[in-house]
Write a protein that holds these residues in place. Structure first.
Motif, PDB file in Angstrom:
ATOM      1  N   HIS A 170       0.827  -1.204   0.000  1.00 19.56           N
ATOM      2  CA  HIS A 170       0.000   0.000   0.000  1.00 19.56           C
ATOM      3  C   HIS A 170       0.862   1.256   0.000  1.00 19.56           C
ATOM      4  CE1 HIS A 170       0.621  -1.021   4.325  1.00 19.56           C
ATOM      5  NE2 HIS A 170       0.938   0.269   4.377  1.00 19.56           N
ATOM      6  N   VAL A 171       0.214   2.379  -0.188  1.00 14.96           N
ATOM      7  CA  VAL A 171       0.844   3.698  -0.109  1.00 14.96           C
ATOM      8  C   VAL A 171      -0.013   4.574   0.792  1.00 14.96           C
ATOM      9  CG1 VAL A 171       2.026   3.597  -2.334  1.00 14.96           C
ATOM     10  CG2 VAL A 171      -0.353   4.371  -2.245  1.00 14.96           C
ATOM     11  N   GLY A 172       0.381   5.847   0.931  1.00 16.73           N
ATOM     12  CA  GLY A 172      -0.390   6.766   1.754  1.00 16.73           C
ATOM     13  C   GLY A 172      -1.573   7.347   1.003  1.00 16.73           C
ATOM     14  N   PRO A 173      -2.631   7.719   1.706  1.00 14.55           N
ATOM     15  CA  PRO A 173      -3.831   8.244   1.039  1.00 14.55           C
ATOM     16  C   PRO A 173      -3.605   9.582   0.354  1.00 14.55           C
ATOM     17  CG  PRO A 173      -4.025   8.435   3.430  1.00 14.55           C
ATOM     18  CD  PRO A 173      -2.804   7.612   3.162  1.00 14.55           C
ATOM     19  N   ALA A 174      -2.526  10.291   0.684  1.00 15.90           N
ATOM     20  CA  ALA A 174      -2.279  11.603   0.072  1.00 15.90           C
ATOM     21  C   ALA A 174      -1.423  11.515  -1.185  1.00 15.90           C
ATOM     22  CB  ALA A 174      -1.615  12.532   1.086  1.00 15.90           C
ATOM     23  N   ILE A 175      -1.038  10.315  -1.599  1.00 17.24           N
ATOM     24  CA  ILE A 175      -0.235  10.212  -2.821  1.00 17.24           C
ATOM     25  C   ILE A 175      -1.075  10.655  -4.022  1.00 17.24           C
ATOM     26  CG2 ILE A 175      -0.835   7.816  -3.400  1.00 17.24           C
ATOM     27  CD1 ILE A 175       2.181   7.409  -4.060  1.00 17.24           C
ATOM     28  N   LEU A 176      -0.439  11.296  -4.989  1.00 20.94           N
ATOM     29  CA  LEU A 176      -1.156  11.847  -6.142  1.00 20.94           C
ATOM     30  C   LEU A 176      -1.943  10.783  -6.891  1.00 20.94           C
ATOM     31  CD1 LEU A 176      -1.715  14.233  -8.059  1.00 20.94           C
ATOM     32  CD2 LEU A 176       0.436  13.675  -9.228  1.00 20.94           C
TER      33      LEU A 176
END
Length: 636
Positions: free
Chosen positions: A256-262
């Motif tokens: 996963h990544v962070g919710p604020a990633i573009l």
């Protein structure tokens, strides 16, 4: 479609106006989804930011504008563009390059369309030699877990980063100011403890507007979190560790990544994620259906496709574009930073197909690279399913080892009194489930679990036993920063307090003996003695293990390099004896029919063994230990 008939002139005019407005709206919407053909291309960013000669052909992910109809070329005719793919809105383009026949160089990438052209420089750097590549970790190492933000602040200049809130140590969920330089400043402390490998929680850039101090919400896949330092600082840390014959373990998060990633608002491909921010599965953390050969595909979807804590966007590794992006990302970090091994987060939440491709690709390039995966659960049958080295469901994950979570539960439960100490042997007897149990990574504390001393019933005496057992068991022991100085804490984030002495204004400095209390020094010195004994003992590093006693409150086992013979047929064999009882005990250790046969005496080496050697004259040898005693004997 025009109406066939208007009931009157006013109504007809209104209908016509409405139709015109709808047409204009539809036209504007279409233009927002597909840029003008004549728009000049622009390139804002390329992932990876550079690549390496004599490496697999890369897929470059370009971010910009007007890329939907662009044609891509490279200034060096020896580098062919073999394939391109762009997003409908022209914000993203994937460009595959054939770089197999080129030497290190800087080239120009040109994007051209009817609207114009743009060019950017791109470097193909030399790759690392095998000698300078990953060293890998093994059972010969002692792994130490650090959350950089909570360890030490070595560079006050990065405490105030534009767009980010200032550190606030009064708030458990805020950044506190620890950084990579702070770790560099305290490597002597770690070496004195016997540590040989460092696992840092993720160092990738996170949302600057939030308090993702832990690092598990990446928003930039090719940048170090500026509040922790720079890529150069990270490289210096790796270099200094290597100079000290220590290793650096990278916390890898392909799930996963962070919710604020573009990407969440503007994905490079429609199926870049499993679902969208508005419509996705919530992760239910159920591993059983993944391992069950009789379960339906739907039964494992929540775990494999669900968004972790219902917030972190779940990458779709079944999309070949995502899989290649993630593989290249890790190659880049290995080459640029000089890391030695991987700690892989949330391992079961990603399909085996990806792990087989991902880890086999990495180990083909870096044969000594090793990996340990997080599989958080007490069931050895589930834990062992994810270990590499065998084919299950037609696939081999190629994971070097999972963490030994079953041993975590057995060790903690048996020592604090929830279960008898023979529970440790109950876990050990299931080592047959693993292709290579000698590579397991046992532990009794990490950043996700309650600190040992905060467990109901725990005492410093029991923590001393926990260290004694952990640092003499098979596998590679993993320690958690602060346990060695008696730090306490409940669940997350209470288990992530700042290391005392790492920050300006701290009342005491636990990095020094003078700054520690007598009780803290007693524990630190005990761990250091165990760590250095392990560092000198090939039997503890890689020997076989045999359990001799597993009772309600007593436990004895030996480590030896002997292969199915007497432990005294080779040098260096060691016997460990544990008394979990609050009263002194005499523990009868069998000799007949065990690896102790052929041994003449026990020589006290460390712990509560007493000052004198003990002769072995019968089929049983009696070992006297004080309350909560632990002793190590050399065998002669």
């Amino acid at each position: 479609m025009f109406p066939a008939r208007c009931p009157g002139p006013i109504q007809c005019r209104l209908a016509t106006i409405l139709l015109v407005q709808c047409t204009l709206l539809a036209s504007a919407l279409a233009q927002s989804q597909k840029p003008s053909i004549l728009q000049k291309p622009s390139i804002l960013k390329i992932d990876p930011p550079n690549w390496f000669a004599a490496m697999p052909a890369p897929m470059l992910l370009l971010q910009g504008m007007g890329l939907h109809d662009a044609r891509f070329t490279v200034s060096d005719p020896a580098i062919r563009v073999t394939r391109t793919q762009s997003s409908p809105n022209g914000h993203w383009a994937m460009v595959w390059l054939d770089t197999s026949a080129v030497a290190p160089e800087t080239v120009t990438i040109i994007a051209s369309s009817a609207g114009g052209s743009v060019s950017v420089s791109y470097t193909l750097a030399p790759r690392r030699t095998l000698e300078a590549g990953p060293q890998g970790f093994s059972s010969r190492d002692v792994l130490y877990l650090i959350m950089p933000d909570r360890f030490a602040d070595g560079d006050a200049a990065n405490n105030h980063v534009a767009g980010s809130p200032a550190p606030d140590r009064t708030k458990p969920l805020a950044f506190h100011g620890g950084d990579l330089q702070g770790i560099l400043d305290h490597l002597d402390y770690l070496q004195q403890l016997g540590v040989t490998a460092l696992w840092l929680t993720p160092v990738l850039k996170n949302d600057p507007a939030t308090s993702d101090y832990h690092g598990y919400g990446a928003t930039e896949m090719y940048a170090v979190e500026p509040r922790l330092g720079t890529l150069d600082t990270y490289r210096r840390l790796a270099d200094e560790l290597h100079r000290r014959h220590m290793k650096l373990v990278f916390d890898d998060v392909p799930n996963h990544v962070g919710p604020a990633i573009l990407w969440v608002k503007d994905p490079p491909a429609p199926d870049w994620f499993h679902g969208t921010a508005a419509h996705h599965l919530d992760n239910k953390y159920m591993f059983g259906p993944i391992t069950d050969p009789h379960a339906t595909t739907a039964a494992s979807l929540d775990a494999e496709d669900g968004w972790f804590v219902n917030v972190l966007p779940d990458l779709n590794q079944q999309n070949p574009l995502v899989a290649q992006y993630l593989t290249e990302n890790m190659i880049w970090w290995i080459e640029e930073a000089g890391i030695d091994g991987l700690r892989i987060d949330t391992f079961p939440y990603v399909q085996r197909e990806f792990w087989q491709q991902y880890l086999s690709s990495l180990t083909a390039l870096y044969p000594r690279l090793t990996s340990v995966g997080e599989v958080s659960g007490s069931d050895p049958t589930i834990n062992a399913y994810f270990a590499g080295g065998r084919t299950l469901h037609g696939l081999d994950t190629h994971l070097t080892t999972p963490f030994d979570y079953p041993m975590y539960y057995s060790l903690v439960d048996s020592l604090v009194g929830r279960k008898p100490i023979c529970q440790i042997e109950e876990t050990l007897r299931q080592d047959w489930l693993y292709p290579h149990p000698e590579t397991l990574v046992p532990f009794f504390g990490n950043h996700d679990q309650m600190r040992f001393l905060s467990q109901p019933g725990a005492t410093p005496e029991l923590l001393r036993l926990a260290y004694g057992i952990l640092l003499t068991l098979r596998g590679m022991p993993q320690l958690y920063a602060g346990d060695e100085i008696l730090m306490q804490g409940g669940g997350d984030p209470d288990n992530r307090h700042d290391f005392p002495g790492g920050f300006a204004g701290d009342a005491r400095n636990a990095f020094t003996a003078a700054g520690r209390s007598p009780e803290q020094n007693h524990m630190y010195d005990w761990v250091a003695a165990l760590g250095h004994l392990r560092g000198q003992s090939r039997s503890l590093q890689s020997g076989s293990q045999q359990t001799l006693v597993a009772g309600t409150s007593s436990f004895a086992y030996l480590r030896t390099l002997s292969n199915n013979g007497s432990a005294c047929s080779v040098d260096g064999s060691l016997l460990m004896v544990v008394n979990r009882d609050a009263a002194a005990a005499t523990i009868a250790v069998p000799v007949a029919g065990t690896a102790l046969e052929g041994c003449r005496s026990l020589l006290p080496t460390l712990g509560d063994a007493g000052p004198s050697a003990q002769a072995i004259a019968n089929d049983v040898v009696s070992v006297k230990l004080p309350p909560f005693g632990f002793a190590i004997f050399a065998l002669r």
